[in-house]
Design a protein around this motif. Structure first.
Motif, PDB file in Angstrom:
ATOM      1  N   VAL A 286     -10.168  18.075  32.914  1.00 47.93           N
ATOM      2  CA  VAL A 286     -11.309  17.784  32.035  1.00 47.93           C
ATOM      3  C   VAL A 286     -12.588  17.686  32.857  1.00 47.93           C
ATOM      4  CG1 VAL A 286     -12.317  16.067  30.501  1.00 47.93           C
ATOM      5  CG2 VAL A 286      -9.922  16.704  30.246  1.00 47.93           C
ATOM      6  N   ARG A 287     -12.504  17.050  34.010  1.00 45.16           N
ATOM      7  CA  ARG A 287     -13.699  16.955  34.874  1.00 45.16           C
ATOM      8  C   ARG A 287     -14.151  18.339  35.321  1.00 45.16           C
ATOM      9  NH1 ARG A 287     -16.228  13.045  37.619  1.00 45.16           N
ATOM     10  NH2 ARG A 287     -14.688  11.533  36.917  1.00 45.16           N
ATOM     11  N   VAL A 288     -13.203  19.176  35.693  1.00 51.75           N
ATOM     12  CA  VAL A 288     -13.556  20.531  36.128  1.00 51.75           C
ATOM     13  C   VAL A 288     -14.178  21.329  34.984  1.00 51.75           C
ATOM     14  CG1 VAL A 288     -12.592  22.723  36.916  1.00 51.75           C
ATOM     15  CG2 VAL A 288     -11.831  20.592  37.959  1.00 51.75           C
TER      16      VAL A 288
ATOM     17  N   PRO B  65     -20.766  13.933  27.654  1.00 50.13           N
ATOM     18  CA  PRO B  65     -19.859  12.784  27.737  1.00 50.13           C
ATOM     19  C   PRO B  65     -19.374  12.550  29.166  1.00 50.13           C
ATOM     20  CG  PRO B  65     -18.649  14.700  27.009  1.00 50.13           C
ATOM     21  CD  PRO B  65     -20.077  15.142  27.161  1.00 50.13           C
ATOM     22  N   GLU B  66     -18.913  11.346  29.421  1.00 51.95           N
ATOM     23  CA  GLU B  66     -18.262  11.048  30.685  1.00 51.95           C
ATOM     24  C   GLU B  66     -16.858  11.657  30.673  1.00 51.95           C
ATOM     25  OE1 GLU B  66     -19.305   9.629  33.448  1.00 51.95           O
ATOM     26  OE2 GLU B  66     -21.330   9.462  32.616  1.00 51.95           O
ATOM     27  N   PRO B  67     -16.416  12.255  31.781  1.00 53.07           N
ATOM     28  CA  PRO B  67     -15.119  12.946  31.777  1.00 53.07           C
ATOM     29  C   PRO B  67     -13.926  12.047  31.457  1.00 53.07           C
ATOM     30  CG  PRO B  67     -16.439  13.624  33.668  1.00 53.07           C
ATOM     31  CD  PRO B  67     -17.156  12.476  33.034  1.00 53.07           C
ATOM     32  N   ARG B  68     -13.862  10.858  32.054  1.00 56.12           N
ATOM     33  CA  ARG B  68     -12.686  10.016  31.871  1.00 56.12           C
ATOM     34  C   ARG B  68     -12.519   9.533  30.428  1.00 56.12           C
ATOM     35  NH1 ARG B  68     -10.009   8.252  36.328  1.00 56.12           N
ATOM     36  NH2 ARG B  68      -9.336   6.377  35.237  1.00 56.12           N
ATOM     37  N   PRO B  69     -13.565   8.944  29.803  1.00 57.14           N
ATOM     38  CA  PRO B  69     -13.382   8.543  28.391  1.00 57.14           C
ATOM     39  C   PRO B  69     -13.069   9.721  27.480  1.00 57.14           C
ATOM     40  CG  PRO B  69     -15.313   7.478  29.341  1.00 57.14           C
ATOM     41  CD  PRO B  69     -14.874   8.509  30.316  1.00 57.14           C
ATOM     42  N   LEU B  70     -13.700  10.867  27.730  1.00 55.61           N
ATOM     43  CA  LEU B  70     -13.425  12.030  26.888  1.00 55.61           C
ATOM     44  C   LEU B  70     -11.989  12.499  27.063  1.00 55.61           C
ATOM     45  CD1 LEU B  70     -14.410  14.251  24.981  1.00 55.61           C
ATOM     46  CD2 LEU B  70     -15.079  15.576  27.006  1.00 55.61           C
ATOM     47  N   ALA B  71     -11.508  12.507  28.313  1.00 57.27           N
ATOM     48  CA  ALA B  71     -10.128  12.926  28.554  1.00 57.27           C
ATOM     49  C   ALA B  71      -9.146  11.997  27.859  1.00 57.27           C
ATOM     50  CB  ALA B  71      -9.850  12.965  30.060  1.00 57.27           C
ATOM     51  N   ALA B  72      -9.406  10.689  27.913  1.00 58.09           N
ATOM     52  CA  ALA B  72      -8.509   9.738  27.256  1.00 58.09           C
ATOM     53  C   ALA B  72      -8.539   9.908  25.745  1.00 58.09           C
ATOM     54  CB  ALA B  72      -8.913   8.310  27.643  1.00 58.09           C
ATOM     55  N   THR B  73      -9.725  10.127  25.183  1.00 61.03           N
ATOM     56  CA  THR B  73      -9.833  10.290  23.732  1.00 61.03           C
ATOM     57  C   THR B  73      -9.136  11.558  23.258  1.00 61.03           C
ATOM     58  OG1 THR B  73     -11.953   9.141  23.799  1.00 61.03           O
ATOM     59  CG2 THR B  73     -11.457  10.414  21.816  1.00 61.03           C
ATOM     60  N   LEU B  74      -9.349  12.663  23.983  1.00 61.81           N
ATOM     61  CA  LEU B  74      -8.710  13.928  23.602  1.00 61.81           C
ATOM     62  C   LEU B  74      -7.199  13.857  23.773  1.00 61.81           C
ATOM     63  CD1 LEU B  74     -11.174  16.569  25.094  1.00 61.81           C
ATOM     64  CD2 LEU B  74     -11.011  15.733  22.753  1.00 61.81           C
TER      65      LEU B  74
ATOM     66  N   VAL C 196      12.008   9.547  36.789  1.00 61.80           N
ATOM     67  CA  VAL C 196      11.535  10.937  36.791  1.00 61.80           C
ATOM     68  C   VAL C 196      10.574  11.175  35.630  1.00 61.80           C
ATOM     69  CG1 VAL C 196      12.252  13.342  36.561  1.00 61.80           C
ATOM     70  CG2 VAL C 196      13.602  11.774  37.954  1.00 61.80           C
ATOM     71  N   ALA C 197      10.908  10.639  34.443  1.00 58.42           N
ATOM     72  CA  ALA C 197      10.045  10.829  33.282  1.00 58.42           C
ATOM     73  C   ALA C 197       8.691  10.149  33.471  1.00 58.42           C
ATOM     74  CB  ALA C 197      10.733  10.296  32.028  1.00 58.42           C
ATOM     75  N   LEU C 198       8.689   8.922  34.020  1.00 53.60           N
ATOM     76  CA  LEU C 198       7.423   8.227  34.261  1.00 53.60           C
ATOM     77  C   LEU C 198       6.582   8.960  35.299  1.00 53.60           C
ATOM     78  CD1 LEU C 198       8.596   4.489  34.276  1.00 53.60           C
ATOM     79  CD2 LEU C 198       7.171   5.629  32.558  1.00 53.60           C
ATOM     80  N   ALA C 199       7.223   9.453  36.358  1.00 52.17           N
ATOM     81  CA  ALA C 199       6.489  10.209  37.376  1.00 52.17           C
ATOM     82  C   ALA C 199       5.891  11.481  36.777  1.00 52.17           C
ATOM     83  CB  ALA C 199       7.401  10.545  38.549  1.00 52.17           C
ATOM     84  N   THR C 200       6.652  12.137  35.895  1.00 54.16           N
ATOM     85  CA  THR C 200       6.149  13.347  35.242  1.00 54.16           C
ATOM     86  C   THR C 200       4.919  13.044  34.397  1.00 54.16           C
ATOM     87  OG1 THR C 200       8.389  14.291  35.172  1.00 54.16           O
ATOM     88  CG2 THR C 200       6.760  15.211  33.664  1.00 54.16           C
ATOM     89  N   VAL C 201       4.998  11.979  33.604  1.00 54.85           N
ATOM     90  CA  VAL C 201       3.858  11.592  32.764  1.00 54.85           C
ATOM     91  C   VAL C 201       2.645  11.256  33.627  1.00 54.85           C
ATOM     92  CG1 VAL C 201       3.014   9.831  31.169  1.00 54.85           C
ATOM     93  CG2 VAL C 201       5.279  10.842  30.829  1.00 54.85           C
ATOM     94  N   ALA C 202       2.873  10.548  34.729  1.00 55.30           N
ATOM     95  CA  ALA C 202       1.756  10.164  35.595  1.00 55.30           C
ATOM     96  C   ALA C 202       1.100  11.392  36.228  1.00 55.30           C
ATOM     97  CB  ALA C 202       2.253   9.208  36.682  1.00 55.30           C
ATOM     98  N   LEU C 203       1.907  12.323  36.705  1.00 58.68           N
ATOM     99  CA  LEU C 203       1.349  13.522  37.346  1.00 58.68           C
ATOM    100  C   LEU C 203       0.607  14.398  36.326  1.00 58.68           C
ATOM    101  CD1 LEU C 203       4.267  14.511  39.752  1.00 58.68           C
ATOM    102  CD2 LEU C 203       2.047  13.530  40.361  1.00 58.68           C
ATOM    103  N   LEU C 204       1.194  14.565  35.154  1.00 57.35           N
ATOM    104  CA  LEU C 204       0.534  15.374  34.133  1.00 57.35           C
ATOM    105  C   LEU C 204      -0.764  14.722  33.653  1.00 57.35           C
ATOM    106  CD1 LEU C 204       3.582  16.560  31.990  1.00 57.35           C
ATOM    107  CD2 LEU C 204       2.165  17.956  33.507  1.00 57.35           C
ATOM    108  N   ALA C 205      -0.742  13.397  33.520  1.00 62.60           N
ATOM    109  CA  ALA C 205      -1.963  12.704  33.107  1.00 62.60           C
ATOM    110  C   ALA C 205      -3.059  12.856  34.160  1.00 62.60           C
ATOM    111  CB  ALA C 205      -1.668  11.228  32.851  1.00 62.60           C
ATOM    112  N   SER C 206      -2.687  12.744  35.436  1.00 62.58           N
ATOM    113  CA  SER C 206      -3.671  12.939  36.508  1.00 62.58           C
ATOM    114  C   SER C 206      -4.237  14.357  36.475  1.00 62.58           C
ATOM    115  CB  SER C 206      -3.021  12.656  37.863  1.00 62.58           C
ATOM    116  OG  SER C 206      -2.524  11.334  37.925  1.00 62.58           O
TER     117      SER C 206
END
Length: 509
Positions: free
Chosen positions: A241-243, A83-92, A225-235
């Motif tokens: 997943v790619r690794v 699978p491609e890493p990005r779609p798989l990461a979003a699905t999981l 702070v909460a939005l920044a946390t979500v963004a950093l954790l999502a990144s």
């Protein structure tokens, strides 16, 4: 894959069903009590929300490595289909919301929302808080499990589980003692209000403070702070997943790691090998075990004569923790003598002195952390003034770290004969000189001398205000770290210089 947890034999399915029933009952009970916060005042509801929400969020990050949970949605399970890493990461990530723990969090969060709206919180902010809080929990669990997949061995050893439990003990016990010592008297203690205000600006507590923030500025600050946390954790999740999909781990069989114990857990370096061997000795050799058990017992018994002599209990109770720190730092002062026939391995293999000195201190540090984490909060709770806690921490740090530094020198310069492996811990061999007594006394006296600035500041802080306790903290930490570093350097140089004499001593004893 997720439904596969319910497959298995009859006993397995029955245990799962019973566990699920207990979880549902506990969730319903908690939800009813959370909803009852609508009848409390706004400050109480806000503080309970932030503290409980922060604890639950932190639990999503800590639980996977502690429990060695197997991720049913491990990205590597899907690598065979390319699978491609990005779609798989979003699905999981979306599939991560479909789990029993997340359902429990959602139920409790909705129950909290009813209490929030009863105190006038806007519905929009309540919904935003639930979404951000739940998303943070899911992302923390995903990232934690992904990191665990990269570093975890095929099975979690009891040694690794012991380290996790020590870490949890060091954090949970002081917090529990602190909360238990607070006097509510119908209102929220000021210490908890301050703690909630601090957590409101952290990644684990920001989302849960949005609905009942004291001002609009604080609310939008928590949202940021909460939005920044979500963004950093999502990144981080997408990167992990790619690794995981592009790296192939070296296969390590269970048989390869079986029986290695601490050697399988610690780094494969000279210092790690020395630490692993020392840990094996400290937790299996009854000579070490007896020394460790005697220290807290003797420290507690020292308070009895003081109490009988008329010293107030709230003052006498401050003594055991420094005594424990002093004796734990003093314990390794003759560690080389306990090695007996094992010392030759270090010298014959050319282990550097610093690796030997640092590796030998790992066991006593691992033992001292939970003991002091329990002793210091208990002493402060009985004493009644939490403002004195920094002073007591500084004194204990100075005594313990200074003792370790001086012991690193004494164990090389002045070793003396001890009971041999297998002998009774209380059986002491005859000695022809006073070197052993001198080494013991100098290490203990030197640790007390190094801690004297912290002891003085602590004495001054005993009847005074909060700010007077911090000089004792910094003086203790500074003196302890300095003596420890000097002791390690000097002890390492002496170990390399006196290798032949140490071999002769080991053979003679």
């Amino acid at each position: 894959m997720m439904l596969g947890a319910l497959r298995g034999d009859r006993d397995h399915v029955l245990r799962r069903i019973v566990g699920l029933f207990v979880l549902v009952a506990g969730t319903v009970f908690a939800a009813v009590n959370v909803t009852a916060l609508a009848d409390a005042d706004g400050v109480t509801t806000a503080v309970v929300t932030v503290l409980a929400g922060s604890a639950v969020t932190l639990g999503f990050a800590v639980a996977p490595p502690v429990t060695a949970s197997t991720d049913p949605l491990d990205p590597r399970r899907f690598a065979v289909v390319g699978p491609e890493p990005r779609p798989l990461a979003a699905t999981l990530l979306l599939a991560g919301f479909l789990s029993v723990p997340v359902f429990v969090v959602v139920v409790l969060a909705v129950s909290l929302a009813t209490a929030w709206t009863a105190h006038g919180a806007p519905i929009g902010l309540s919904v935003l808080a639930i979404v951000l809080g739940t998303t943070t929990c899911v992302l923390l669990a995903r990232v934690s499990m992904a990191l665990g997949t990269l570093v975890r061995r095929p099975r979690q050893s009891r040694e690794l589980l012991g380290i996790y439990l020590v870490a949890v003990l060091v954090v949970v016990v002081p917090v529990g003692i602190f909360l238990g010592s607070l006097e509510w008297r119908g209102v929220v203690p000021s210490q908890l209000v301050v703690a909630a205000d601090v957590l409101a600006w952290t990644p684990i507590g920001a989302a849960w403070s949005i609905a009942l923030a004291p001002s609009s500025g604080a609310a939008w600050g928590s949202v940021a702070v909460a939005l920044a946390t979500v963004a950093l954790l999502a990144s981080a999740w997408f990167a992990l997943v790619r690794v995981l999909l592009t790296t192939t781990p070296r296969p390590v069989t269970v048989r390869e790691r079986a029986g290695l114990g601490w050697f399988a857990l610690l780094p494969g370096t000279p210092g790690g090998a020395v630490a692993a061997r020392s840990l094996s000795y400290w937790f299996r050799d009854r000579r070490y075990v007896v020394n460790v058990v005697v220290v807290p017992i003797a420290a507690v018994l020292t308070t009895l004569p003081l109490i009988v002599a008329g010293v107030p209990v709230e003052l006498a109770v401050l003594l055991p923790a420094p005594i424990i720190a002093l004796f734990l730092g003093w314990l390794p002062h003759n560690d080389l003598a306990y090695d007996s026939t094992a010392l030759w391995m270090h010298i014959a293999s050319g282990v550097r002195g610093l690796s030997d000195r640092v590796g030998r201190l790992v066991p006593v540090v691992l033992i001292a952390l939970p003991l002091l984490a329990i002793a210091i909060p208990l002493a402060i709770a009985v004493h009644g003034r939490w403002a004195f806690a920094p002073a007591l921490v500084g004194v204990c740090a100075a005594l313990f770290l200074s003792g370790l530094g001086l012991s690193s020198i004494a164990s090389v310069v002045a070793p003396y004969a001890v009971s041999r492996p297998g002998d009774s811990p209380f059986q002491q061999p005859q000695r022809t000189g006073s070197g052993g007594v001198m080494a013991q006394g100098l290490v203990m006296a030197g640790a007390v001398l190094a801690a004297s600035p912290a002891l003085w500041f602590a004495w001054e802080a005993l009847p005074s205000d909060t700010a007077d306790a911090f000089p004792a903290l910094w003086a203790g930490l500074g003196a302890g770290v300095l003596v420890l570093l000097v002791g390690l350097v000097v002890g390492a140089a002496q170990f390399e210089r006196r290798g032949t004499r140490l071999m002769e001593f080991a053979e003679a004893t």
